[in-house]
Motif scaffolding. Structure first.
Motif, PDB file in Angstrom:
ATOM      1  N   GLU A 145      21.510  42.677  19.759  1.00 14.35           N
ATOM      2  CA  GLU A 145      20.535  43.651  19.172  1.00 14.35           C
ATOM      3  C   GLU A 145      18.911  42.633  19.300  1.00 14.35           C
ATOM      4  OE1 GLU A 145      19.762  46.765  16.218  1.00 14.35           O
ATOM      5  OE2 GLU A 145      21.358  45.606  15.396  1.00 14.35           O
ATOM      6  N   GLU A 146      18.587  41.532  18.678  1.00 15.95           N
ATOM      7  CA  GLU A 146      18.280  41.255  18.808  1.00 15.95           C
ATOM      8  C   GLU A 146      17.476  40.819  20.258  1.00 15.95           C
ATOM      9  OE1 GLU A 146      16.951  36.877  17.896  1.00 15.95           O
ATOM     10  OE2 GLU A 146      18.283  37.291  17.067  1.00 15.95           O
ATOM     11  N   LYS A 147      18.503  40.320  21.639  1.00 14.32           N
ATOM     12  CA  LYS A 147      17.114  40.075  22.946  1.00 14.32           C
ATOM     13  C   LYS A 147      17.418  41.504  23.129  1.00 14.32           C
ATOM     14  CE  LYS A 147      18.252  37.762  27.240  1.00 14.32           C
ATOM     15  NZ  LYS A 147      19.913  37.464  28.003  1.00 14.32           N
ATOM     16  N   ILE A 148      17.954  41.711  22.998  1.00 15.88           N
ATOM     17  CA  ILE A 148      17.757  43.895  23.747  1.00 15.88           C
ATOM     18  C   ILE A 148      15.861  44.161  22.912  1.00 15.88           C
ATOM     19  CG2 ILE A 148      18.577  46.424  23.478  1.00 15.88           C
ATOM     20  CD1 ILE A 148      21.615  44.926  23.280  1.00 15.88           C
ATOM     21  N   THR A 149      16.375  44.451  21.550  1.00 16.25           N
ATOM     22  CA  THR A 149      14.985  44.572  21.145  1.00 16.25           C
ATOM     23  C   THR A 149      13.893  44.348  21.371  1.00 16.25           C
ATOM     24  OG1 THR A 149      16.034  45.308  18.530  1.00 16.25           O
ATOM     25  CG2 THR A 149      13.974  44.665  18.542  1.00 16.25           C
ATOM     26  N   GLU A 150      13.518  42.882  21.808  1.00 16.33           N
ATOM     27  CA  GLU A 150      12.466  41.793  22.127  1.00 16.33           C
ATOM     28  C   GLU A 150      11.976  42.270  23.449  1.00 16.33           C
ATOM     29  OE1 GLU A 150      11.655  37.498  23.225  1.00 16.33           O
ATOM     30  OE2 GLU A 150      13.785  37.881  21.997  1.00 16.33           O
ATOM     31  N   VAL A 180      11.344  51.172  31.762  1.00 11.76           N
ATOM     32  CA  VAL A 180      11.662  50.582  30.511  1.00 11.76           C
ATOM     33  C   VAL A 180      13.293  50.439  31.779  1.00 11.76           C
ATOM     34  CG1 VAL A 180      12.699  50.325  28.733  1.00 11.76           C
ATOM     35  CG2 VAL A 180      10.495  51.108  28.946  1.00 11.76           C
ATOM     36  N   LYS A 181      13.739  50.937  32.330  1.00  9.07           N
ATOM     37  CA  LYS A 181      15.035  50.633  32.724  1.00  9.07           C
ATOM     38  C   LYS A 181      15.206  49.480  33.883  1.00  9.07           C
ATOM     39  CE  LYS A 181      19.329  52.510  34.927  1.00  9.07           C
ATOM     40  NZ  LYS A 181      18.874  52.731  36.553  1.00  9.07           N
ATOM     41  N   LYS A 182      13.790  49.856  34.289  1.00 10.93           N
ATOM     42  CA  LYS A 182      13.864  48.636  35.594  1.00 10.93           C
ATOM     43  C   LYS A 182      13.805  47.042  34.358  1.00 10.93           C
ATOM     44  CE  LYS A 182      11.982  50.770  39.451  1.00 10.93           C
ATOM     45  NZ  LYS A 182      11.028  51.057  40.627  1.00 10.93           N
ATOM     46  N   ALA A 183      12.944  47.145  33.585  1.00 12.01           N
ATOM     47  CA  ALA A 183      12.351  46.362  32.871  1.00 12.01           C
ATOM     48  C   ALA A 183      14.099  45.001  32.343  1.00 12.01           C
ATOM     49  CB  ALA A 183      11.465  46.097  31.701  1.00 12.01           C
ATOM     50  N   ALA A 186      16.058  43.730  35.067  1.00 19.13           N
ATOM     51  CA  ALA A 186      15.304  42.790  34.838  1.00 19.13           C
ATOM     52  C   ALA A 186      15.606  40.940  34.108  1.00 19.13           C
ATOM     53  CB  ALA A 186      13.857  42.729  35.555  1.00 19.13           C
ATOM     54  N   ALA A 187      15.635  41.586  33.182  1.00 16.97           N
ATOM     55  CA  ALA A 187      15.895  40.297  31.737  1.00 16.97           C
ATOM     56  C   ALA A 187      17.227  40.368  31.617  1.00 16.97           C
ATOM     57  CB  ALA A 187      15.274  40.875  30.729  1.00 16.97           C
TER      58      ALA A 187
END
Length: 242
Positions: A145-150, A180-183, A186-187
């Motif tokens: 969750e932390e990584k997704i939120t960031e 947002v989906k692409k970003a 990409a992460a």
């Protein structure tokens, strides 16, 4: 012999369900291609429809054939988008989005489902004001969750929701969904599911027999060939789905 028949029955039921899913996906691809062109690079709705079809293991030949039919390269059927609104038992608001080649058939099927399970079909706009269109990226149980939120905040998401089982939802505006989906991808954060949907501003809790009737109505609507999506504002107990 009985066990073999039961297995065969399950296989047939699964095949029928898979066929129904493919039918709905082909219709969405067809309408998306007809309205926005057959190139997914310049047609976000078509790109999303293709992603959903591939996720459902639809053969690429089926996808390409649907696009060609929609763009006139092959003879096909023209589908139109129609939306119905109504109420399920307990005052539950329901929106039914359809793709159809026969409005008369579709409205009759939808009206019959509502009346059979204690609901009633309403007029256009009667419940739509209770919902808003949003993009949703879903990450399964145990997600970071932390990584997704960031990453989501940096990508321009509107909201992030965490659940008890560790699942996470990233909420976007419909316009920002693709970027947002692409970003996120990409992460390295590929969602388990992603799409643009309708969410109710407030949910209404229903229980007991009323909840069961609501579920029966929703299931019947979902099973109709012409129905693509069913949205509602019911807060249903898990027992109602059993």
């Amino acid at each position: 012999m009985g066990r073999l028949m039961a297995i065969e029955g399950r296989k047939n039921a699964q095949a029928a369900k898979r066929g129904a899913i493919f039918t709905k996906l082909v219709r969405e691809i067809s309408v998306a291609a007809r309205l926005g062109g057959g190139d997914p690079a310049g047609n976000p709705r078509l790109r999303l429809a293709i992603d959903r079809a591939l996720a459902a293991s639809m053969p690429k030949d089926n996808i390409e054939r649907a696009i060609k039919k929609a763009t006139g390269e092959l003879e096909g059927v023209d589908y139109e988008e129609v939306r119905y609104e109504g109420y399920a038992p307990g005052g539950i608001a329901v929106i039914v989005e359809c793709l159809t080649d026969n409005r008369v058939r579709t409205v009759a099927d939808v009206r019959h489902a509502f009346s059979k399970f204690g609901g009633n079909l309403g007029t256009e706009g009667s419940v739509a004001f209770m919902f808003r269109k949003v993009g949703v990226l879903t990450y399964g149980a145990g997600a970071d969750e932390e990584k997704i939120t960031e990453a989501a905040i940096e990508a321009g998401a509107d909201d992030i929701k965490g659940y008890e089982d560790g699942a996470v939802e990233v909420i976007t505006s419909p316009e920002a969904f693709e970027s947002v989906k692409k970003a996120m991808e990409a992460a390295g954060l590929v969602p388990a599911e992603a799409g643009v949907t309708m969410r109710a501003d407030n949910e209404v809790a229903v229980e007991g027999e009323t909840a069961q009737q609501v579920v029966k109505l929703l299931d019947r609507l979902e099973d109709l060939d012409d129905v693509q999506h069913v949205y509602h504002n019911a807060d249903l107990p898990d027992s109602a789905w059993q």
